[in-house]
Enzyme design. Structure first.
Site, PDB file in Angstrom:
ATOM      1  N   GLY A 138       3.418   2.633  10.895  1.00  0.00           N
ATOM      2  CA  GLY A 138       3.074   1.746  12.304  1.00  0.00           C
ATOM      3  C   GLY A 138       2.889   0.499  11.891  1.00  0.00           C
ATOM      4  O   GLY A 138       3.360  -0.384  12.495  1.00  0.00           O
ATOM      5  N   ALA A 139       2.112   0.107  10.790  1.00  0.00           N
ATOM      6  CA  ALA A 139       1.865  -1.236  10.667  1.00  0.00           C
ATOM      7  C   ALA A 139       0.788  -1.411   9.059  1.00  0.00           C
ATOM      8  O   ALA A 139       0.444  -0.487   8.750  1.00  0.00           O
ATOM      9  CB  ALA A 139       0.908  -2.030  11.741  1.00  0.00           C
ATOM     10  N   MET A 140       0.532  -2.706   8.821  1.00  0.00           N
ATOM     11  CA  MET A 140       0.070  -2.723   7.435  1.00  0.00           C
ATOM     12  C   MET A 140      -1.041  -3.882   7.618  1.00  0.00           C
ATOM     13  O   MET A 140      -0.596  -5.071   7.861  1.00  0.00           O
ATOM     14  CB  MET A 140       1.139  -2.787   6.303  1.00  0.00           C
ATOM     15  N   GLU A 141      -2.285  -3.674   7.108  1.00  0.00           N
ATOM     16  CA  GLU A 141      -3.280  -4.651   7.342  1.00  0.00           C
ATOM     17  C   GLU A 141      -3.517  -5.906   6.310  1.00  0.00           C
ATOM     18  O   GLU A 141      -4.549  -6.145   6.060  1.00  0.00           O
ATOM     19  CB  GLU A 141      -4.516  -3.876   7.240  1.00  0.00           C
TER      20      GLU A 141
ATOM     21  N   GLU B 146      -9.675   4.337   6.236  1.00  0.00           N
ATOM     22  CA  GLU B 146      -8.886   4.940   7.424  1.00  0.00           C
ATOM     23  C   GLU B 146      -9.532   5.703   8.430  1.00  0.00           C
ATOM     24  O   GLU B 146      -9.244   5.624   9.636  1.00  0.00           O
ATOM     25  CB  GLU B 146      -7.418   5.609   6.939  1.00  0.00           C
TER      26      GLU B 146
ATOM     27  N   HIS C 175      -9.233  -3.666  10.217  1.00  0.00           N
ATOM     28  CA  HIS C 175      -9.358  -3.218   8.805  1.00  0.00           C
ATOM     29  C   HIS C 175      -9.959  -4.506   8.213  1.00  0.00           C
ATOM     30  O   HIS C 175     -10.190  -4.432   6.852  1.00  0.00           O
ATOM     31  CB  HIS C 175      -7.931  -3.036   8.255  1.00  0.00           C
TER      32      HIS C 175
ATOM     33  N   GLU D  17       0.841  -1.230   0.169  1.00  0.00           N
ATOM     34  CA  GLU D  17       0.078   0.190   0.041  1.00  0.00           C
ATOM     35  C   GLU D  17       0.850   1.240   0.098  1.00  0.00           C
ATOM     36  O   GLU D  17       1.755   1.494   0.849  1.00  0.00           O
ATOM     37  CB  GLU D  17      -0.767   0.038   1.353  1.00  0.00           C
TER      38      GLU D  17
ATOM     39  N   HIS E  53      -6.361  -1.786  15.507  1.00  0.00           N
ATOM     40  CA  HIS E  53      -6.793  -1.058  14.103  1.00  0.00           C
ATOM     41  C   HIS E  53      -6.354  -1.894  12.811  1.00  0.00           C
ATOM     42  O   HIS E  53      -7.271  -1.933  11.885  1.00  0.00           O
ATOM     43  CB  HIS E  53      -5.663   0.379  14.023  1.00  0.00           C
ATOM     44  N   GLU E  54      -5.188  -2.422  12.914  1.00  0.00           N
ATOM     45  CA  GLU E  54      -5.032  -3.344  11.703  1.00  0.00           C
ATOM     46  C   GLU E  54      -6.267  -4.587  11.656  1.00  0.00           C
ATOM     47  O   GLU E  54      -6.571  -4.958  10.592  1.00  0.00           O
ATOM     48  CB  GLU E  54      -3.704  -3.884  11.601  1.00  0.00           C
TER      49      GLU E  54
HETATM   50  N1  B3K Z   1      -2.932   1.227   5.648  1.00  0.00           N
HETATM   51  C1  B3K Z   1      -1.569   1.206   6.262  1.00  0.00           C
HETATM   52  C2  B3K Z   1      -0.896   2.589   5.665  1.00  0.00           C
HETATM   53  C3  B3K Z   1      -0.169   2.557   4.421  1.00  0.00           C
HETATM   54  C4  B3K Z   1       0.467   3.776   4.099  1.00  0.00           C
HETATM   55  C5  B3K Z   1       1.183   3.685   2.817  1.00  0.00           C
HETATM   56  N2  B3K Z   1       2.185   4.748   2.607  1.00  0.00           N
HETATM   57  C6  B3K Z   1      -1.654   1.382   7.703  1.00  0.00           C
HETATM   58  C7  B3K Z   1      -2.988   1.597   8.294  1.00  0.00           C
HETATM   59  O1  B3K Z   1      -3.497   2.734   8.254  1.00  0.00           O
HETATM   60  O2  B3K Z   1      -3.554   0.720   9.096  1.00  0.00           O
HETATM   61 ZN    ZN Z   2      -5.502   1.983   8.854  1.00  0.00          ZN
END
Ligand code: B3K
Ligand code: ZN
Length: 853
Positions: A259-262, A318, A299, A120, A295-296
């Site tokens: 922070g993290a990625m879902e 988001e 998602h 992402e 949060h993740e």
């Molecule tokens: N969806 C990701 C963020 C990705 C950022 C890309 N530059 C984290 C989050 O909002 O959960």
């Molecule tokens: Zn998010």
């Protein structure tokens, strides 16, 4: 500067082809990973026979359509246009990648020797040529081939096969049955500690939970694992949403841009938001871990099952998911404290963004580099916009809207308008005017007045939104105003008003002036409020308002008023005696919620105050804050000591009650460290005897903020004791970067030269330089411009390594127009120097707007 191409929301066009299925095969190699992508495509727009495949920084080996090398194609740096395509076809693409050389941390890269991906928003195009857009949703099957020295080979979905190959390598296969956009693809391969748990969903399905962290760190993932279970339960209870795969994996890596990625079924996390134990993590770290894990996880429904049609709709997932994680955190701990945190974010970073050259609505209209739009506006103001819907519709109405949203759109890629339509249709209301919150940028300002009439009291409201860099004209928006009216007869009326006009009058029969109003209880809308409060009214509210946020807000307002008077008179205004009395009372008789009491005893930060001025009076704000903190420290020295001694430390557990105790005790400590007669043994004892990082760090932070003579010796000692742990190394860097005198520059240079510092690791760079730029206003804004020069040279260096990182570091410089001419010129000069270099699209977009917008 390179010319970026601006993309516009209204130019959206459907993809000409949809991908039904994609089968990926990775042969992992640090510098030459081979990727084979075989996709089945189906025409989606009648008559179309062309298809754009995104692809960047790839070596293309071959590209076949239905088994034939395809010659009808044109290629540039961003991808390939195929033409003459049949209605249905198989696309077979072979590419080669160099993960070891990937320092941008987008696509496939190496983090401490482990392969991982970040796709992402637009990273999948660095893996293969593909229609890399969120409205193309396919079923993914992934095969990973690697040496058997790599024990964990992971991807999305369920593990379906594992074979030993004749050449000694291993081939594992994963299948994700849920169609998804490419941005949710993930692959991880490495050697980790594995921590396992399980969860039974409300309908009785068994889910395996697995955490993968650096070797030797397994135990530190326990808290995150338990937090995940709490989040899974919460989503079932509050939204009726269950997890949908047999396995949920979380991998922690130290090289990560956010922070993290879902990613579906395979979250990748920045290790600082997974690893925790009492000795290395603070209460704040624990809070953040729980909130980001949630949060993740959330998602999975708001983002993955229902995703965005295009990236302009980012807030669809988001804003909604931040709102959901805030609801979760509020349920796990102190709701008031969570809300205060969120309010601070809006009033500092978000208001600043709206007043900056980067101003944009929560649903942007024009984007050059998508990574620049993962902003506090899209996320946090986006969450406020969802919260307002929750307030207007009530919890039940909101849930009805959510249910309808999933009923209509499960498995689809949709827009913010689709979300609003579900809320609207489920509740039979008209959200037409409300929808302006999605299209209009800027911070609305409300001006309120009360007047006595023959029958009661009238509230006169005016609403006005100042022009922003991106939009000159604004309309009034619909917002919920949660109020409390405390009248002369002791009557208290509460409720929610719907404000929608440029001017409006509301009547409250039977009330008698003087009335003390709370006008944004719980910060019911992300706006600025002007009401001419008297000091005694604010003192009354900070003791008697029903809403906790309003009580805190009243105290903040008292301090803001004093700073404003100081700025106007060019000399420090005197703290009124009654205000000192109220503060003393809070110190002597803390409220049951100790963390809340700590907030009541803490002055607003520099950023909150700065946002209240068109031209920011840097020196006056800083010296007023310094003066008032010193005065509180000295005036109440004996009370702080008594409070400190009363709140005895207990063996560390992360509970709401203990967090409150530590917060208040460390607030007292912070003031005590400013008093000359505080014996060194007091803080030394806390430092050496603390069984947890919260209390240890509080001592160091207190020393830094007080400008204490022992600061540098203690920081060195901390580095020697703990500097081999990256989380603690970063905490040390952040402390150094906050030092409020000239020694900060030399000391930062020393940190950057230590062995553990790594320009390629965003955590290392941010802990030092983002903290300097964003949390050390005194030195960053030093009158000779040294701070600006330092930051820009760091940005120039970072940009050649990692554009996303550089682009985030530049934020504090973009608002140069908000400062007095001399400072403004120095900031502009620093930016102009930077803009003479070869810059990434990320930085070009921001500098272009700031300098020439
Ligand atoms: N969806 C990701 C963020 C990705 C950022 C890309 N530059 C984290 C989050 O909002 O959960
Ligand atoms: Zn998010």
């Amino acid at each position: 500067m390179s010319a970026n191409i601006a993309k516009r929301r209204l130019d959206y066009q459907r993809a000409t082809y949809q991908v039904q299925q994609i089968e990926l095969e990775f042969e992992l190699h640090p510098t030459a990973t081979r990727v084979l992508a075989v996709s089945q495509l189906q025409r989606h727009v009648v008559g179309a026979d062309t298809l754009w495949l995104d692809g960047q920084q790839l070596t293309l080996v071959s590209l076949q359509v239905n088994g034939v090398e395809w010659s009808q194609k044109t290629q540039n740096d961003d991808g390939i246009l195929l033409s003459g395509l049949p209605e249905q076809f198989e696309l077979k693409v072979r590419t080669v990648l160099d993960p070891a050389a990937n320092s941008a941390l987008e696509g496939l890269y190496l983090s401490n020797g482990a392969y991982c991906t970040q796709c992402e928003a637009e990273g999948f195009r660095r893996i293969t040529f593909y229609p890399d857009r969120p409205d193309v949703m396919a079923v993914f099957t992934t095969h990973i081939i690697a040496n058997d020295s790599i024990p964990f080979l992971l991807s999305n979905g369920n593990l379906i096969a594992k074979h030993q190959l004749a050449d000694g390598r291993v081939r594992v296969s994963w299948h994700d049955p849920f169609p998804k956009p490419s941005y949710l693809f993930a692959l991880v391969a490495g050697d980790f500690d594995e921590l396992c748990g399980d969860f039974v969903t409300q309908s009785g399905r068994q889910v395996a939970l697995k955490f993968y962290v650096d070797k030797g760190q397994g135990a530190k993932a326990t808290f995150a694992l338990e937090a995940l279970k709490r989040a899974m339960r919460f989503d079932e209870e509050v939204y009726g949403l269950e997890y949908d795969l047999d396995i949920y994996m979380v991998v922690a890596v130290d090289f990560f841009n956010m922070g993290a990625m879902e990613n579906k079924g395979l979250n990748v996390f920045n290790s600082k938001f997974v690893l925790a134990d009492a000795a290395t993590a603070t209460d704040t770290d624990y809070f953040n871990i729980e909130s980001i894990i949630a949060h993740e996880y959330f998602h999975n429904w708001t983002g993955n099952r229902v995703t965005c049609r295009d990236w302009f709709q980012l807030s669809l997932k988001e804003g909604l998911t931040v709102f959901r994680d805030q609801q979760f955190s509020a349920a796990m701990g102190s709701a008031t404290l969570c809300r205060i945190d969120a309010v601070k974010t809006i009033r500092t970073a978000q208001f600043a963004e709206d007043a900056s050259p980067m101003a944009h609505p929560i649903r942007p209209d024009v984007v050059e580099e998508m990574n620049n739009f993962y902003t506090v506006t899209v996320y946090d103001k986006g969450a406020e916009v969802i919260r307002m819907q929750h307030t207007l519709l009530g919890a039940e109405g909101f849930r009805r809207g959510m249910d309808l949203y999933f009923q209509r759109h499960d498995g689809q890629a949709v827009t913010c308008d689709d979300f609003l339509a579900a809320m609207q249709d489920a509740n039979q209301v008209d959200l037409g005017q409300f929808s302006l919150w999605y299209s209009q940028s800027g911070t609305p300002e409300l001006t309120a007045k009360l007047e006595q009439t023959s029958t009661g009291v009238q509230l006169h409201l005016q609403q006005q939104t100042p022009a922003t860099a991106d939009q000159p004209n604004k309309q009034p928006v619909l917002l919920p105003l949660r109020y409390e009216l405390h009248d002369a007869n002791g009557r208290i009326e509460t409720g929610i008003l719907q404000c929608s006009g440029a001017q409006q009058v509301f009547c409250f029969d039977g009330l008698k002036m003087p009335v003390v109003p709370v006008l944004l209880a719980d910060f019911s809308a992300p706006v600025k409020l002007n009401y001419a409060y008297q000091t005694d009214e604010l003192l009354y509210l900070c003791q008697h308002a029903h809403d906790g946020v309003a009580r805190w807000d009243a105290m903040q307002q008292l301090w803001s008023d004093l700073v404003r008077q100081s700025v106007q008179q060019q000399q420090i205004a005197t703290i009124p005696a009654q205000m000192l009395d109220v503060l003393r009372q809070f110190i002597q008789q803390p409220l049951a919620d100790l963390a809340f009491t700590a907030e009541l005893l803490t002055l607003p930060g520099y950023d909150t105050l700065a946002e209240q001025y068109a031209e920011i009076p840097v020196e006056m704000i800083l010296s007023a804050l310094e003066h008032y903190q010193q005065q509180l420290a000295e005036t109440f020295a004996a009370d702080w000591l008594a409070l400190y001694q009363r709140l005895l430390p207990v063996p560390y557990v992360y509970t709401e009650q203990q967090v409150g105790l530590r917060a208040l005790r460390n607030t007292a400590l912070r003031y005590l460290l400013r008093c000359n007669n505080t014996p060194a043994s007091l803080w030394q004892q806390q430092y050496t005897e603390a069984d947890n990082m919260t209390d240890k760090l509080a001592v160091l932070q207190g020393l830094v903020r007080a400008g204490h003579a022992e600061t540098s010796r203690m920081l060195q000692q901390f580095l020697q004791q703990h500097g081999d742990n990256v989380q603690l190394f970063d905490k040390h860097s952040a402390l150094v970067a906050s030092i409020g005198d000239n020694s900060v520059f030399g000391l930062m240079d020393m940190v950057a030269q230590t062995a553990l510092f790594d320009w390629k690791n965003p955590n290392r760079v941010r802990a030092l330089y983002a903290v300097f730029g964003q949390q050390n206003p005194a030195m960053f804004h030093q009158a000779d411009g040294e701070g600006y020069q330092r930051l820009t040279s760091v940005i120039a260096k970072a940009d050649s390594i990692n554009p996303q990182l550089a682009s985030r570091l530049v934020t504090p410089l973009l608002s140069f127009r908000r400062f007095a001419p001399k400072r403004q010129a120095l900031m502009r000069q620093a930016l102009e120097q930077l803009s003479q270099q070869q810059l990434s699209p990320d930085l070009s977009e921001k500098l272009g707007k700031a300098l020439h917008g």
